[in-house]
Write a protein that holds these residues in place. Structure first.
Motif, PDB file in Angstrom:
ATOM      1  N   VAL A  46       0.858  -1.184   0.000  1.00 33.26           N
ATOM      2  CA  VAL A  46       0.000   0.000   0.000  1.00 33.26           C
ATOM      3  C   VAL A  46       0.896   1.236   0.000  1.00 33.26           C
ATOM      4  CG1 VAL A  46      -1.737   1.331   1.266  1.00 33.26           C
ATOM      5  CG2 VAL A  46      -1.843  -1.182   1.278  1.00 33.26           C
ATOM      6  N   VAL A  47       0.604   2.153  -0.925  1.00 30.84           N
ATOM      7  CA  VAL A  47       1.343   3.417  -0.977  1.00 30.84           C
ATOM      8  C   VAL A  47       0.424   4.518  -0.448  1.00 30.84           C
ATOM      9  CG1 VAL A  47       2.304   5.166  -2.531  1.00 30.84           C
ATOM     10  CG2 VAL A  47       2.787   2.737  -2.925  1.00 30.84           C
ATOM     11  N   LEU A  48       0.863   5.209   0.587  1.00 30.74           N
ATOM     12  CA  LEU A  48       0.076   6.334   1.094  1.00 30.74           C
ATOM     13  C   LEU A  48       0.593   7.597   0.410  1.00 30.74           C
ATOM     14  CD1 LEU A  48       0.079   5.465   4.935  1.00 30.74           C
ATOM     15  CD2 LEU A  48      -1.527   4.712   3.182  1.00 30.74           C
ATOM     16  N   ALA A  49      -0.076   7.996  -0.659  1.00 32.87           N
ATOM     17  CA  ALA A  49       0.421   9.118  -1.470  1.00 32.87           C
ATOM     18  C   ALA A  49       0.178  10.446  -0.765  1.00 32.87           C
ATOM     19  CB  ALA A  49      -0.263   9.117  -2.830  1.00 32.87           C
ATOM     20  N   GLU A  50       1.184  11.321  -0.846  1.00 40.70           N
ATOM     21  CA  GLU A  50       1.021  12.656  -0.270  1.00 40.70           C
ATOM     22  C   GLU A  50       1.161  13.750  -1.309  1.00 40.70           C
ATOM     23  OE1 GLU A  50       2.123  12.256   4.445  1.00 40.70           O
ATOM     24  OE2 GLU A  50       3.576  13.230   3.126  1.00 40.70           O
ATOM     25  N   SER A  51       1.506  13.348  -2.538  1.00 42.52           N
ATOM     26  CA  SER A  51       1.664  14.340  -3.599  1.00 42.52           C
ATOM     27  C   SER A  51       1.276  13.695  -4.930  1.00 42.52           C
ATOM     28  CB  SER A  51       3.113  14.816  -3.672  1.00 42.52           C
ATOM     29  OG  SER A  51       3.930  13.746  -4.116  1.00 42.52           O
ATOM     30  N   VAL A  52       1.025  14.559  -5.913  1.00 46.29           N
ATOM     31  CA  VAL A  52       0.724  14.072  -7.259  1.00 46.29           C
ATOM     32  C   VAL A  52       1.913  13.246  -7.759  1.00 46.29           C
ATOM     33  CG1 VAL A  52       0.311  14.774  -9.647  1.00 46.29           C
ATOM     34  CG2 VAL A  52      -0.802  16.011  -7.761  1.00 46.29           C
ATOM     35  N   ASP A  53       3.083  13.732  -7.413  1.00 47.32           N
ATOM     36  CA  ASP A  53       4.289  13.047  -7.841  1.00 47.32           C
ATOM     37  C   ASP A  53       4.360  11.622  -7.281  1.00 47.32           C
ATOM     38  OD1 ASP A  53       6.535  13.493  -9.466  1.00 47.32           O
ATOM     39  OD2 ASP A  53       7.800  13.396  -7.658  1.00 47.32           O
ATOM     40  N   ASP A  54       3.969  11.444  -6.023  1.00 45.08           N
ATOM     41  CA  ASP A  54       3.925  10.088  -5.446  1.00 45.08           C
ATOM     42  C   ASP A  54       3.044   9.184  -6.312  1.00 45.08           C
ATOM     43  OD1 ASP A  54       5.442  10.820  -3.266  1.00 45.08           O
ATOM     44  OD2 ASP A  54       3.735  11.006  -1.876  1.00 45.08           O
ATOM     45  N   VAL A  55       1.892   9.727  -6.715  1.00 46.73           N
ATOM     46  CA  VAL A  55       0.944   8.920  -7.487  1.00 46.73           C
ATOM     47  C   VAL A  55       1.554   8.568  -8.843  1.00 46.73           C
ATOM     48  CG1 VAL A  55      -1.355   8.830  -8.538  1.00 46.73           C
ATOM     49  CG2 VAL A  55      -1.036  10.006  -6.341  1.00 46.73           C
ATOM     50  N   VAL A  56       2.101   9.583  -9.502  1.00 46.69           N
ATOM     51  CA  VAL A  56       2.683   9.356 -10.831  1.00 46.69           C
ATOM     52  C   VAL A  56       3.785   8.296 -10.750  1.00 46.69           C
ATOM     53  CG1 VAL A  56       4.086  10.413 -12.648  1.00 46.69           C
ATOM     54  CG2 VAL A  56       2.116  11.647 -11.704  1.00 46.69           C
ATOM     55  N   ARG A  57       4.668   8.445  -9.774  1.00 53.13           N
ATOM     56  CA  ARG A  57       5.801   7.524  -9.709  1.00 53.13           C
ATOM     57  C   ARG A  57       5.369   6.101  -9.342  1.00 53.13           C
ATOM     58  NH1 ARG A  57      10.756   9.925  -6.676  1.00 53.13           N
ATOM     59  NH2 ARG A  57       9.227  10.394  -5.069  1.00 53.13           N
ATOM     60  N   ALA A  58       4.389   6.000  -8.452  1.00 54.88           N
ATOM     61  CA  ALA A  58       3.898   4.663  -8.093  1.00 54.88           C
ATOM     62  C   ALA A  58       3.228   4.001  -9.300  1.00 54.88           C
ATOM     63  CB  ALA A  58       2.914   4.763  -6.918  1.00 54.88           C
ATOM     64  N   VAL A  59       2.433   4.783 -10.039  1.00 53.89           N
ATOM     65  CA  VAL A  59       1.755   4.218 -11.214  1.00 53.89           C
ATOM     66  C   VAL A  59       2.781   3.803 -12.271  1.00 53.89           C
ATOM     67  CG1 VAL A  59       0.228   4.769 -13.167  1.00 53.89           C
ATOM     68  CG2 VAL A  59      -0.436   5.408 -10.839  1.00 53.89           C
ATOM     69  N   ARG A  60       3.829   4.617 -12.444  1.00 55.13           N
ATOM     70  CA  ARG A  60       4.861   4.261 -13.430  1.00 55.13           C
ATOM     71  C   ARG A  60       5.532   2.936 -13.088  1.00 55.13           C
ATOM     72  NH1 ARG A  60       7.123  10.095 -14.845  1.00 55.13           N
ATOM     73  NH2 ARG A  60       5.417  10.657 -16.238  1.00 55.13           N
ATOM     74  N   ILE A  61       5.769   2.734 -11.792  1.00 53.90           N
ATOM     75  CA  ILE A  61       6.385   1.462 -11.382  1.00 53.90           C
ATOM     76  C   ILE A  61       5.433   0.304 -11.700  1.00 53.90           C
ATOM     77  CG2 ILE A  61       7.075   0.101  -9.361  1.00 53.90           C
ATOM     78  CD1 ILE A  61       8.225   2.766  -8.218  1.00 53.90           C
ATOM     79  N   CYS A  62       4.159   0.508 -11.381  1.00 49.35           N
ATOM     80  CA  CYS A  62       3.173  -0.539 -11.669  1.00 49.35           C
ATOM     81  C   CYS A  62       3.166  -0.852 -13.161  1.00 49.35           C
ATOM     82  CB  CYS A  62       1.779  -0.112 -11.222  1.00 49.35           C
ATOM     83  SG  CYS A  62       1.608  -0.023  -9.434  1.00 49.35           S
ATOM     84  N   HIS A  63       3.227   0.205 -13.956  1.00 50.60           N
ATOM     85  CA  HIS A  63       3.183   0.019 -15.408  1.00 50.60           C
ATOM     86  C   HIS A  63       4.432  -0.709 -15.891  1.00 50.60           C
ATOM     87  CE1 HIS A  63       3.407   1.438 -19.694  1.00 50.60           C
ATOM     88  NE2 HIS A  63       2.183   0.948 -19.628  1.00 50.60           N
ATOM     89  N   ARG A  64       5.560  -0.285 -15.391  1.00 49.97           N
ATOM     90  CA  ARG A  64       6.808  -0.920 -15.827  1.00 49.97           C
ATOM     91  C   ARG A  64       6.840  -2.389 -15.439  1.00 49.97           C
ATOM     92  NH1 ARG A  64      11.165   1.854 -12.902  1.00 49.97           N
ATOM     93  NH2 ARG A  64      11.106   0.066 -11.511  1.00 49.97           N
TER      94      ARG A  64
END
Ligand SMILES: Cc1cc2nc3c(=O)[nH]c(=O)nc-3n(C[C@H](O)[C@H](O)[C@H](O)COP(=O)(O)OP(=O)(O)OC[C@H]3O[C@@H](n4cnc5c(N)ncnc54)[C@H](O)[C@@H]3O)c2cc1C
Lengths: 464, 369
Positions: A46-64
Motif C-alpha cells: 500500500v502506498v500512502l500518497a502525499e503528492s501528485v508526484d507520489d501517485v505518478v511515480r507509483a503508477v509508473r512502477i506498476c506500469h513498468r
C-alpha cells in the motif's frame, strides 16, 4: 517471496516513502476490503500518497512491472470498487486532502481527490456556496471515490449526480502520463472527456485534482414528512408531485422496517406508519413559500394520514440523520444485510415495490426499503443471519432477482453504487455483447495492460 | 415504434466503405456540417426523425437523433415541460443530435445545467459500423461508461448518433427579464458575479452590448417580488421586459439574431475572470461578443474578412478552446491556416482523448476536429 514481488517492493522502496509504504499484513489489514465486507483481498503493498508526484511515480512502477493497482479514497464503496487486486498495489489518496482553491465568482472549487465530500461545502460556506451531491456517506467518502462512481445522494433529484458537478480534472493515466481534462468553465468544447471519466470506476486511471461546480446555499429550506398506509400510496404521491410540476430538491421514502431501524439507532422521532415520505423544498423565501402551499395541498389530496413540515435546522438535521444512517441502522434488526441499489422508471415504482414485497414474502427474507423515490432509485436492504446455513446464498439470490426485476421494468442495475466486483455478471442484462465489446475496447485503449482496477466493472463473466 | 433498421444499416454501410463520413442533419451550424475535402462525404441523418417515448410523469424523453428540437419543445410544452438546456437555433431547424454533437447549451441553461447534464442515453453507430448503446432511459444510472456524455461536443467525430434520451423538467410557469445599464465593464462583471451567487436564483445571466440581461422564471405570483429583490442590490437603470418582449430577448439570443451578417460564430467556454482578456484580444478585430451563462460562455461573432488564425491565437493565449459553429468566411486562403479546423484554440483531451478516439474510430472514418 516471488522475484517479481521483490522487484516491485524494491522499486517502491526507491520512492523513499518511509512509513508511507506498507507491506506487512498487519499494516495493510484495513485496506483489505471496502464497505462490501464479504470480499477481502491482500495487496502486495500500500502506498500512502502525499503528492501528485507520489501517485505518478507509483503508477509508473506498476506500469513498468505490469502490476495492477487500485486507487483508494475512503474505502466506503459498497460494490467492491476499492477492493485490492491480489498481488497488486493499493494507492491510497486520503492524505491528498487539500482544498486547493475556491473561486466564488466562477462558483468553483479545485480540490485534491482525498478531500472528504462534506469538507468541500465547509470550505465554500464562507462564500455562501456549497457542493451539492450528498451521498449518505458524505462525512467520510472522498471526492475521488465520488468521481469514480459518479455518486449520488438524496438531493440529486434537482441537482444531479457527481458528474454534473465535475467540470475539470487532472488525471494520472494507467501508464503514468499526466493529462488535464475539461477546465474551470462549465462549458466544454470538444468531447466531454470529463463526463466520460466520471463513473469509470477507477478503470481510466487516478484523478489527482478535481474542479467542482458550487451552488448557492439556499436561503430557505423546508422539509415535510407525510405518512401513508402503504408504500404504493407513498409512491403514488411522488408521481403526483412530479406531475403537478413541482421540483423538490429531494423526495425519499422509508418503509416501516427502515423506520423501525432508524428509531432503534439515531431516534429521529419519525411518525409511525407503513411508509414515510420525506419531501424537501429549497430556494428563495418567496419560492419556497409558494411551493410549500402547493405541496401541502398535494400531500393532503394524496391520502397522507399525517403530515408535518419544518424549517428548523436542528429538526431537519435529525430527519436527515435518520434517513442517511438507514443503511447502518438496519444492523439493529439483523446480524447481516445486503444493500442493494437498482433503478426503475419512476412511474413504475409502485409496481416494483409490490413485486419486491411479494418476492421477499415468498423467499421468507425480510427486506427493508429506503430509497430515492424521486429518481426511482431503490435501496432494498436484504436482512439475513449469516450463521444460518445457506442464508447468504438465499439473500444474494434475492438481491440478484431484484436487479432482474429493475431491468425488466426498464431500469438499471445500479443508480449510484456502481458495478465494482459485485455486479459484473449483471452488466449483460442491460448491455448487448456489442455494447460490452465497445466498453472493453475503450478500456484497453486507455489501459492496454488492464492495470487500473483490474477485475472491476468489466469481465467476460455473464449470467443467463 | 419507428423502424430504423434501414437507416442504421445505411449508416453502418457508409461508415464501413467509401470516403470518410460527417453526419449532418439540420444544417444550422454550417461550420460543423461542411464536409471539407474530397475524401469526406456528408451523411444526412435528418430522416431519423420522431419522438419514440415520452411520458410526462416520467420526466424523460427518447427521440431519434435527427428530430428537430422545435418538435420536441412543442411536445414538451403541451405538458408544461421543457428541455432545460435551452438549445439554440431551434427555430432555424436545429436537431437533437446536432445540439448534442455541438454541445450548444443556451442562455437559460444557467438555471439547471447544460446539454451534458440532461442527456441520459444514446444509441450510435461507431467507426466500425457497430450499433451500440450507452446509458438508458432512466434519470439515474451508474452502469457502464458514460457514453451519452462522451457524445456531447463530439462534433460527429466519435459516432453517428441514432437515438437520444433526455431528462426533462417542468418549465417555469412565468418569466420576466431585467436589463441593467451599468457604467463600466468592471461594474457589469461585478454585478454578474454577485447575481450568480444568489439568493435570487436566475434562469439566465447574459452580458451583451446593451448591458447585463437577467431572466427570472417561476411561479407568477412571486415573480414581481423576486424581481424587486434582484434590483435592490444593483445600482443601475433597469429596463423590464414582460410577456412577448421577454420572449423576444431570449429568442434573439437563441437564434443569434445579434450576429452581424458575414460573421462566423465561435463558441468558447471561459470564466468571468477571462472576460477582460478576451475583450482586449478581440478589440483590434472589431469582433462582437456576447457572454452567456454567467460568463461561462462567450459567443464570438468573428468578422468574415478576418483571419481565423488570429482568433485561434487569442484563444490559445487564454488557454481556451472554441468551436467554429457557422460561416465559411470570405477569406478562404487565411482559413486554411487553421486547417479548416472546427475546433480552434487550446487543444483538449490530450492522450486521453486520442486513446478513446482510437477505440471508437480505429480506422479514422470520422473527422477528428
Ligand atoms: C453508509 C454508507 C452510505 C452510502 N451512501 C451512498 C449514497 O447515498 N450514494 C452513493 O452514491 N454512494 C453511497 N455510498 C457508497 C460510497 O460511499 C460511494 O461510492 C463513495 O463515492 C465512495 O467514496 P470513497 O472515497 O470511499 O471511495 P473508495 O471506496 O475508496 O473507492 C471507490 C472507487 O473509486 C476509485 N477511486 C477512488 N479514488 C479515486 C481517484 N482519485 N481516481 C480514480 N478512481 C478513484 C476506487 O478505485 C474505487 O473503484 C455509501 C456507502 C456507505 C458505507
Amino acid at each position: 517471496m516471488h522475484d517479481m514481488e521483490e522487484r516491485v517492493i524494491g522499486a517502491l522502496a526507491q520512492l523513499e516513502l518511509g512509513d508511507r509504504l506498507l507491506t506487512s499484513p498487519a499494516a495493510m489489514a484495513s485496506f483489505g476490503s471496502d464497505a462490501l465486507t464479504a470480499f477481502h483481498q491482500r495487496p502486495l503493498a500500500v502506498v500512502l500518497a502525499e503528492s501528485v508526484d507520489d501517485v505518478v511515480r507509483a503508477v509508473r512502477i506498476c506500469h513498468r512491472e505490469r502490476v495492477p493497482f487500485v486507487a483508494r479514497g475512503s474505502g466506503t464503496s459498497l460494490s467492491g470498487g476499492s477492493l485490492p487486486v491480489e498481488g497488486g498495489i493499493v494507492i491510497a489518496l486520503n492524505r491528498l486532502n487539500r482544498v486547493l482553491s475556491v473561486d466564488p465568482d466562477a462558483r468553483t472549487a479545485t480540490v485534491q481527490p482525498g478531500v472528504i465530500n462534506l469538507d468541500v461545502s465547509r470550505a465554500a460556506a464562507s462564500h455562501g456556496l456549497a457542493y451539492a451531491p450528498d451521498p449518505s456517506s458524505q462525512s467520510i467518502c472522498s471526492i475521488g471515490g465520488n468521481v469514480a462512481f459518479n455518486s449520488g445522494g438524496a438531493h440529486c433529484l434537482k441537482h444531479g449526480m457527481t458528474s454534473n458537478h465535475v467540470i475539470g480534472m487532472t488525471v494520472v493515466l494507467p501508464d503514468g502520463e499526466l493529462v488535464t481534462l475539461g477546465s474551470d468553465s462549465t462549458e466544454p468544447a470538444g468531447p466531454d472527456w470529463v463526463g466520460m471519466f466520471c463513473g469509470s470506476e477507477g478503470l481510466f486511471g487516478i484523478a489527482v485534482e478535481v474542479t467542482l461546480r458550487l451552488v448557492p446555499v439556499p436561503e430557505a429550506v423546508r422539509t415535510s414528512l407525510a405518512v401513508y398506509d402503504s408504500l404504493q400510496a407513498a409512491g403514488d404521491a411522488v408521481a403526483q408531485i412530479v406531475s403537478a410540476g413541482l421540483l423538490p430538491v429531494a423526495m425519499e421514502i422509508m418503509d416501516a422496517l427502515a423506520i423501525e431501524a432508524a428509531e432503534a439507532s439515531v431516534k429521529p422521532n419519525y411518525p409511525s406508519g407503513a411508509a414515510l415520505l420525506i419531501v424537501e423544498l429549497e430556494g428563495e423565501r418567496e419560492v419556497v413559500d409558494g411551493d410549500a402551499a402547493r405541496l401541502d395541498e398535494l400531500l393532503r389530496a394524496s391520502g397522507a394520514s399525517e403530515t408535518t413540515a419544518t424549517e428548523d435546522p436542528d429538526a431537519r438535521g435529525l430527519i436527515w440523520k435518520g434517513r442517511k444512517s438507514a443503511f447502518s441502522a438496519v444492523g439493529w434488526l439483523a446480524p447481516d444485510y445486503i444493500v442493494q441499489d437498482g433503478v426503475v422508471p419512476r412511474t413504475r415504482l409502485g409496481e416494483a415495490l409490490a413485486e419486491i414485497d411479494r418476492m421477499s414474502a415468498e423467499a421468507g427474507i425480510r427486506v427493508a426499503n429506503v430509497f430515492h423515490a424521486g429518481d426511482g432509485n431503490l435501496h432494498p436492504l436484504i436482512l439475513f443471519d449469516g450463521r444460518e446455513p445457506g442464508a447468504v446464498e438465499r439473500a444474494e439470490h434475492l438481491a440478484g432477482e431484484i436487479l432482474r426485476l429493475c431491468v425488466s421494468l426498464g431500469g438499471s442495475i445500479t443508480g449510484e453504487h456502481g458495478i465494482g466486483v459485485e455486479k459484473r455478471a449483471y452488466l449483460s442484462l442491460m448491455f448487448s455483447p456489442d455494447d460490452l465489446a465497445l466498453m472493453g475496447d475503450v478500456r484497453r485503449s486507455i489501459d492496454p495492460l488492464e492495470l487500473a482496477n483490474r477485475g472491476k466493472m468489466l469481465v467476460p463473466e455473464t449470467v443467463s | 415504434m419507428i423502424d430504423t433498421t434501414d437507416h442504421v444499416e445505411a449508416i453502418a454501410e457508409a461508415i464501413r466503405v467509401g470516403p470518410r463520413v460527417l453526419p449532418v442533419a439540420g444544417g444550422t451550424k454550417p461550420g460543423l456540417s461542411r464536409a471539407s475535402g474530397p475524401d469526406v462525404v456528408a451523411l444526412d441523418v435528418s430522416g431519423l426523425r420522431g419522438i419514440i417515448e415520452y411520458d410526462p410523469a416520467e420526466l424523460t424523453l427518447t427521440a431519434l437523433a435527427g428530430t428537430p428540437v422545435a418538435e420536441v419543445a412543442q411536445a414538451l410544452a403541451d405538458h408544461d415541460q421543457y428541455l432545460p438546456f435551452d438549445p439554440p437555433l431551434a427555430a432555424a431547424g436545429a436537431t437533437l443530435g446536432g445540439v448534442v454533437a455541438a454541445a450548444t447549451s443556451g442562455a437559460n441553461a444557467l438555471r439547471h445545467g447544460g446539454v451534458r447534464d440532461f442527456v441520459i442515453g444514446v444509441r450510435f453507430v461507431d467507426g466500425t459500423g457497430r450499433l451500440v448503446s450507452g446509458g438508458g432511459k432512466i434519470v439515474k444510472n451508474a452502469a457502464g461508461f458514460d457514453l451519452p456524455k462522451l457524445m456531447v461536443g463530439s462534433l460527429g467525430g466519435l459516432g453517428v448518433m441514432v437515438q437520444l434520451s433526455f431528462k426533462v423538467f417542468p418549465r417555469p410557469r412565468a418569466t420576466t427579464t431585467l436589463a441593467f445599464d451599468l457604467p463600466s465593464r468592471e461594474a457589469q462583471l461585478e454585478t454578474m458575479a454577485r447575481l450568480n451567487r444568489g439568493p435570487v436564483q436566475v434562469d439566465a445571466l447574459d452580458l451583451d452590448r446593451s448591458g447585463v440581461l437577467v431572466r427570472l422564471g417561476g411561479d407568477p405570483d412571486a415573480l414581481a417580488a423576486r424581481a424587486r429583490r434582484l434590483c435592490e442590490g444593483v445600482e443601475a437603470d433597469v429596463q423590464h421586459f414582460e410577456g412577448a418582449a421577454d420572449a423576444a430577448v431570449w429568442r434573439d439570443a437563441a437564434e443569434l439574431s445579434w450576429v452581424p451578417a458575414g460573421s462566423r460564430v465561435v463558441r468558447t467556454g471561459l470564466t468571468l475572470r477571462d472576460v477582460p482578456g478576451l475583450d482586449a484580444a478581440l478589440a483590434p478585430f472589431a469582433a462582437t461578443v456576447r457572454y452567456s451563462l454567467a460568463a461561462n460562455l462567450a459567443w464570438i461573432a468573428w468578422p468574415g474578412t478576418r483571419d481565423l488564425a488570429d482568433l485561434d491565437a487569442a484563444l490559445r493565449s487564454l488557454g481556451r478552446t472554441g468551436v467554429v459553429l457557422t460561416g465559411t468566411g470570405t477569406n478562404a486562403a487565411t482559413d486554411a491556416r487553421t486547417g479548416g479546423s472546427r475546433l480552434i484554440g487550446a487543444p483538449t483531451g490530450g492522450s486521453f482523448g486520442s486513446r478513446i478516439r482510437s477505440a471508437l474510430d480505429p480506422h479514422a472514418r470520422f473527422l477528428e476536429s
